[in-house]
Enzyme design. Structure first.
Site, PDB file in Angstrom:
ATOM      1  N   ALA A  76      46.301  48.555  43.828  1.00  0.00           N
ATOM      2  CA  ALA A  76      46.394  49.485  44.961  1.00  0.00           C
ATOM      3  C   ALA A  76      47.770  50.155  44.976  1.00  0.00           C
ATOM      4  O   ALA A  76      48.744  49.634  44.427  1.00  0.00           O
ATOM      5  CB  ALA A  76      46.152  48.736  46.263  1.00  0.00           C
ATOM      6  N   SER A 128      35.323  42.488  49.901  1.00  0.00           N
ATOM      7  CA  SER A 128      35.888  41.159  50.132  1.00  0.00           C
ATOM      8  C   SER A 128      35.017  40.095  49.497  1.00  0.00           C
ATOM      9  O   SER A 128      33.801  40.232  49.422  1.00  0.00           O
ATOM     10  CB  SER A 128      36.027  40.854  51.627  1.00  0.00           C
ATOM     11  OG  SER A 128      36.521  39.530  51.774  1.00  0.00           O
ATOM     12  N   LYS A 182      38.335  46.738  56.441  1.00  0.00           N
ATOM     13  CA  LYS A 182      38.719  45.692  55.479  1.00  0.00           C
ATOM     14  C   LYS A 182      40.094  45.117  55.844  1.00  0.00           C
ATOM     15  O   LYS A 182      40.330  43.904  55.759  1.00  0.00           O
ATOM     16  CB  LYS A 182      38.742  46.249  54.052  1.00  0.00           C
ATOM     17  CG  LYS A 182      39.362  45.311  53.006  1.00  0.00           C
ATOM     18  CD  LYS A 182      38.501  44.081  52.770  1.00  0.00           C
ATOM     19  CE  LYS A 182      39.106  42.936  51.990  1.00  0.00           C
ATOM     20  NZ  LYS A 182      39.968  43.113  50.897  1.00  0.00           N
ATOM     21  N   HIS A 185      39.663  42.838  58.708  1.00  0.00           N
ATOM     22  CA  HIS A 185      39.033  41.626  58.157  1.00  0.00           C
ATOM     23  C   HIS A 185      40.108  40.680  57.626  1.00  0.00           C
ATOM     24  O   HIS A 185      40.120  39.488  57.927  1.00  0.00           O
ATOM     25  CB  HIS A 185      38.058  41.993  57.029  1.00  0.00           C
ATOM     26  CG  HIS A 185      37.666  40.837  56.150  1.00  0.00           C
ATOM     27  ND1 HIS A 185      38.512  40.335  55.176  1.00  0.00           N
ATOM     28  CD2 HIS A 185      36.565  40.060  56.119  1.00  0.00           C
ATOM     29  CE1 HIS A 185      37.933  39.297  54.588  1.00  0.00           C
ATOM     30  NE2 HIS A 185      36.743  39.109  55.140  1.00  0.00           N
ATOM     31  N   ASN A 186      41.033  41.219  56.861  1.00  0.00           N
ATOM     32  CA  ASN A 186      42.079  40.362  56.294  1.00  0.00           C
ATOM     33  C   ASN A 186      43.003  39.814  57.378  1.00  0.00           C
ATOM     34  O   ASN A 186      43.449  38.675  57.290  1.00  0.00           O
ATOM     35  CB  ASN A 186      42.878  41.133  55.246  1.00  0.00           C
ATOM     36  CG  ASN A 186      42.102  41.311  53.960  1.00  0.00           C
ATOM     37  OD1 ASN A 186      40.873  41.328  53.966  1.00  0.00           O
ATOM     38  ND2 ASN A 186      42.794  41.453  52.846  1.00  0.00           N
ATOM     39  N   GLU A 189      41.280  37.012  58.852  1.00  0.00           N
ATOM     40  CA  GLU A 189      41.353  35.921  57.871  1.00  0.00           C
ATOM     41  C   GLU A 189      42.689  35.155  58.014  1.00  0.00           C
ATOM     42  O   GLU A 189      42.706  33.916  58.008  1.00  0.00           O
ATOM     43  CB  GLU A 189      41.204  36.538  56.478  1.00  0.00           C
ATOM     44  CG  GLU A 189      41.405  35.638  55.300  1.00  0.00           C
ATOM     45  CD  GLU A 189      41.387  36.453  53.980  1.00  0.00           C
ATOM     46  OE1 GLU A 189      40.479  37.297  53.795  1.00  0.00           O
ATOM     47  OE2 GLU A 189      42.294  36.258  53.155  1.00  0.00           O
ATOM     48  N   TYR A 190      43.774  35.881  58.193  1.00  0.00           N
ATOM     49  CA  TYR A 190      45.078  35.224  58.404  1.00  0.00           C
ATOM     50  C   TYR A 190      45.013  34.325  59.636  1.00  0.00           C
ATOM     51  O   TYR A 190      45.504  33.205  59.638  1.00  0.00           O
ATOM     52  CB  TYR A 190      46.184  36.267  58.621  1.00  0.00           C
ATOM     53  CG  TYR A 190      46.830  36.845  57.385  1.00  0.00           C
ATOM     54  CD1 TYR A 190      46.087  37.483  56.404  1.00  0.00           C
ATOM     55  CD2 TYR A 190      48.220  36.793  57.217  1.00  0.00           C
ATOM     56  CE1 TYR A 190      46.697  38.045  55.295  1.00  0.00           C
ATOM     57  CE2 TYR A 190      48.836  37.347  56.110  1.00  0.00           C
ATOM     58  CZ  TYR A 190      48.068  37.982  55.153  1.00  0.00           C
ATOM     59  OH  TYR A 190      48.681  38.540  54.064  1.00  0.00           O
TER      60      TYR A 190
HETATM   61  P1  NDP Z   1      45.103  43.969  39.917  1.00  0.00           P
HETATM   62  O1  NDP Z   1      45.356  44.356  41.321  1.00  0.00           O
HETATM   63  O2  NDP Z   1      45.906  42.904  39.295  1.00  0.00           O
HETATM   64  O3  NDP Z   1      45.212  45.300  39.004  1.00  0.00           O
HETATM   65  C1  NDP Z   1      45.072  45.252  37.613  1.00  0.00           C
HETATM   66  C2  NDP Z   1      44.253  46.420  37.133  1.00  0.00           C
HETATM   67  O4  NDP Z   1      44.856  47.665  37.519  1.00  0.00           O
HETATM   68  C3  NDP Z   1      44.158  46.441  35.609  1.00  0.00           C
HETATM   69  O5  NDP Z   1      42.883  46.912  35.253  1.00  0.00           O
HETATM   70  C4  NDP Z   1      45.259  47.429  35.253  1.00  0.00           C
HETATM   71  O6  NDP Z   1      45.095  48.016  34.000  1.00  0.00           O
HETATM   72  C5  NDP Z   1      45.060  48.447  36.331  1.00  0.00           C
HETATM   73  N1  NDP Z   1      46.224  49.308  36.505  1.00  0.00           N
HETATM   74  C6  NDP Z   1      47.431  48.974  37.019  1.00  0.00           C
HETATM   75  N2  NDP Z   1      48.253  50.051  37.018  1.00  0.00           N
HETATM   76  C7  NDP Z   1      47.537  51.078  36.518  1.00  0.00           C
HETATM   77  C8  NDP Z   1      47.820  52.454  36.290  1.00  0.00           C
HETATM   78  N3  NDP Z   1      49.005  52.970  36.610  1.00  0.00           N
HETATM   79  N4  NDP Z   1      46.852  53.228  35.749  1.00  0.00           N
HETATM   80  C9  NDP Z   1      45.649  52.714  35.433  1.00  0.00           C
HETATM   81  N5  NDP Z   1      45.315  51.421  35.648  1.00  0.00           N
HETATM   82  C10 NDP Z   1      46.244  50.622  36.168  1.00  0.00           C
HETATM   83  O7  NDP Z   1      43.540  43.626  39.699  1.00  0.00           O
HETATM   84  P2  NDP Z   1      42.502  42.846  40.622  1.00  0.00           P
HETATM   85  O8  NDP Z   1      41.236  42.856  39.845  1.00  0.00           O
HETATM   86  O9  NDP Z   1      43.027  41.572  41.140  1.00  0.00           O
HETATM   87  O10 NDP Z   1      42.325  43.802  41.882  1.00  0.00           O
HETATM   88  C11 NDP Z   1      41.863  45.133  41.763  1.00  0.00           C
HETATM   89  C12 NDP Z   1      41.883  45.763  43.141  1.00  0.00           C
HETATM   90  O11 NDP Z   1      41.027  45.028  43.995  1.00  0.00           O
HETATM   91  C13 NDP Z   1      43.245  45.775  43.820  1.00  0.00           C
HETATM   92  O12 NDP Z   1      43.371  46.950  44.562  1.00  0.00           O
HETATM   93  C14 NDP Z   1      43.186  44.575  44.726  1.00  0.00           C
HETATM   94  O13 NDP Z   1      44.063  44.698  45.825  1.00  0.00           O
HETATM   95  C15 NDP Z   1      41.739  44.608  45.151  1.00  0.00           C
HETATM   96  N6  NDP Z   1      41.167  43.328  45.580  1.00  0.00           N
HETATM   97  C16 NDP Z   1      41.460  42.179  44.933  1.00  0.00           C
HETATM   98  C17 NDP Z   1      40.904  40.965  45.325  1.00  0.00           C
HETATM   99  C18 NDP Z   1      41.221  39.727  44.586  1.00  0.00           C
HETATM  100  O14 NDP Z   1      40.749  38.658  45.043  1.00  0.00           O
HETATM  101  N7  NDP Z   1      41.945  39.762  43.506  1.00  0.00           N
HETATM  102  C19 NDP Z   1      39.971  40.910  46.469  1.00  0.00           C
HETATM  103  C20 NDP Z   1      39.660  42.178  47.028  1.00  0.00           C
HETATM  104  C21 NDP Z   1      40.258  43.326  46.606  1.00  0.00           C
HETATM  105  P3  NDP Z   1      45.730  47.310  32.689  1.00  0.00           P
HETATM  106  O15 NDP Z   1      44.781  46.215  32.313  1.00  0.00           O
HETATM  107  O16 NDP Z   1      45.764  48.431  31.689  1.00  0.00           O
HETATM  108  O17 NDP Z   1      47.078  46.805  33.078  1.00  0.00           O
END
Ligand code: NDP
Length: 476
Positions: A76, A128, A182, A185-186, A189-190
């Site tokens: 994000a 979520s 959302k 929601h979080n 959750e806290y």
């Molecule tokens: P991350 O938040 O760790 O993000 C990693 C991903 O983002 C990788 O695919 C990475 O690509 C890509 N990325 C990062 N920077 C860039 C960029 N500048 N350009 C293109 N791609 C980029 O991954 P998560 O799977 O944990 O989460 C994804 C989203 O879901 C986030 O927004 C997170 O907040 C949200 N989320 C996460 C939850 C969780 O439990 N983890 C729950 C609910 C929502 P690369 O592999 O090339 O580095």
């Protein structure tokens, strides 16, 4: 044959969402900035369904049937903007771009407005359920145009969690509504986690139970009205023994809780809206406080009460009291959160249906609980309900809980056990109930030092008293 839907960003969440779509029979085009993740998904999971690996955003866009449905699941913040900016010129009018990451709702509003100018539909969607939810069925909170939702609905309702035949997805409202919901929601959750933490602390230090015994108590509570995912995992954690030391696992974890920021956003947003989410705020601050190791170390010598443990004859009763306090405080936390959604909805003109929010939180998400059925019923019987506290069934529960709740807070206070969540929830309840609040005195003070004026309870109009003169009152 073109793919039905695309996913870019194949870290934990994106990979599992893509697999979830594929398992439902959709042909899914997948892409990640670094090719390793794409190859990894194909290598390990291609047997689960029909994937189309792509190695650039233009290749991804080309692989999709029109209107295109494309889900972004990247980190994000600025990374999302980078991806959106690169994708926008590649797309055609009518295409639907979904940001399923944890965006701030203001960013979603900005992105939605910018893409709408190009004729593109941007859907900011809360998701979520963490890693497992993304694969097995999350709770999905999409915001955006009705038309865009229409394009997505068959896909989203297929992959969402399902409770009694109802999928945990609903169109929340325009632009930032989904990410706002959302966020709250979080925040809730806290609160939920903090309240459970306080119940544990009391069972441990006021009642004197061991973690394994407390795990049993939570298991028992989980068969009743507190039945929820968070209570269930609490019992699991408390029953777990550390492999290295043989001690209860909870005793070897450093007692500093971290945060990624959505709880803070909830409180910041609530401050902007003037929405009193005191339970969520205390939960966020409790995590911050826990992290201030130096401050805690420096304060360790401060005196505490000389109180002792409960008499053994009071123990069973007090355990039941804690359950009541937990339940009552939980009602307050949800009441505050739903009021914040109501306030956000009014501020931004979203027309969010609170009953439908409760419905889609019943499964898939972290705060999933039996309890949400009651909230759904409350808003179904009165969509204009000013607060959940006045719903008939919650009112009955609070009526029964209030004495135990007060006993728990006063006992904790006299024993020097901090219960910020329980006590702020009780204060909120009592403040809402109060016939008169000391706000009258505060407003009078404001008039005294700043001529900020006041309204009277008995006569219409705005008044000021000449405090530094003859104290006569005049209407302004
Ligand atoms: P991350 O938040 O760790 O993000 C990693 C991903 O983002 C990788 O695919 C990475 O690509 C890509 N990325 C990062 N920077 C860039 C960029 N500048 N350009 C293109 N791609 C980029 O991954 P998560 O799977 O944990 O989460 C994804 C989203 O879901 C986030 O927004 C997170 O907040 C949200 N989320 C996460 C939850 C969780 O439990 N983890 C729950 C609910 C929502 P690369 O592999 O090339 O580095």
């Amino acid at each position: 044959e073109k793919a039905h839907i695309g996913v870019t960003g194949l870290a934990t969440m994106g990979r599992n969402l893509a697999r979830n779509f594929a398992r439902r029979g959709h042909r899914v085009a997948v892409h990640n900035r670094r090719a390793e993740r794409t190859d990894n998904l194909i290598e390990h999971f291609s047997g689960e369904g029909d994937f189309v690996p792509t190695y650039s955003l233009s290749e991804l866009v080309q692989a999709l049937e029109r209107p295109r449905r494309l889900v972004i699941m990247v980190k994000a913040g600025p990374p999302t903007d980078e991806v959106v900016d690169e994708l926008a010129p590649l797309l055609d009018s009518g295409d639907v771009l979904v940001d399923a990451g944890n965006a701030h709702f203001e960013d979603t509003r900005r992105r939605q407005a910018a893409l709408a100018e190009r004729g593109l539909h941007f859907v900011g969607s809360g998701v979520s359920g963490g890693e497992e939810g993304a694969l097995e069925g999350p709770s999905i909170m999409p915001g955006g145009s009705q038309q865009a939702y229409g394009e997505l609905e068959p896909f989203l309702s297929g992959i969402a969690a399902d409770v009694d035949g109802t999928p945990c997805v609903a169109h929340i409202g325009p632009d930032g509504a989904g990410h706002f919901v959302k966020m709250v929601h979080n925040g809730i959750e806290y609160s939920d986690m903090q309240l459970i933490g306080e119940a544990y602390d009391l069972l441990r230090h006021a009642v004197g139970k061991e973690p394994a015994e407390i795990a049993e108590i939570f298991r028992r509570w989980n068969t009743g009205r507190l039945d929820s995912y968070l209570i269930e995992i609490t019992a699991e954690v408390l029953a777990h023994t550390d492999a290295h030391t043989g001690k209860p696992f909870v005793d070897v974890v450093l007692d500093q809780a971290e945060q990624k920021g959505t709880g803070r956003w909830t409180v910041q947003g609530a401050l902007e809206l003037g929405s009193p989410v005191s339970g969520i705020a205390e939960a966020v601050f409790a995590r911050s406080l826990s992290g201030h190791a130096d401050l805690r170390e420096a304060s360790r010598g401060l005196p505490g009460p000389t109180g002792t443990r409960l008499a053994s004859t009071d123990i069973d009763g007090f355990v039941d009291d804690i359950e009541q306090a937990l339940y009552a405080s939980k009602i307050v936390a949800y009441a505050q959160g739903f009021n914040q959604i109501q306030a956000g909805s009014a501020e931004y003109g979203w027309n969010v249906d609170l009953g439908s929010v409760a419905t889609i939180w019943r499964g898939g998400c972290i705060i999933r609980a039996k309890f949400l059925d009651r909230i759904r019923a409350a808003y179904e019987s009165d969509p204009q309900l000013p607060t959940l506290l006045t719903d008939r069934s919650f009112q009955r529960a609070l009526n029964e809980a209030q004495d135990p709740w007060r006993r728990v807070v006063s006992r904790a206070t006299s024993m020097g056990i901090p219960v910020p969540g329980f006590s702020t929830s009780l204060a909120y309840y009592d403040a809402l109930r109060a016939k008169r609040l000391p706000a009258a005195l505060v407003q009078a003070q404001r008039d005294y030092f700043g001529a900020h004026t006041y309204r009277r309870a008995d006569i219409d109009g705005v008044f000021h008293t000449e405090w530094s003169d003859d104290r006569s009152e005049y209407e302004v």
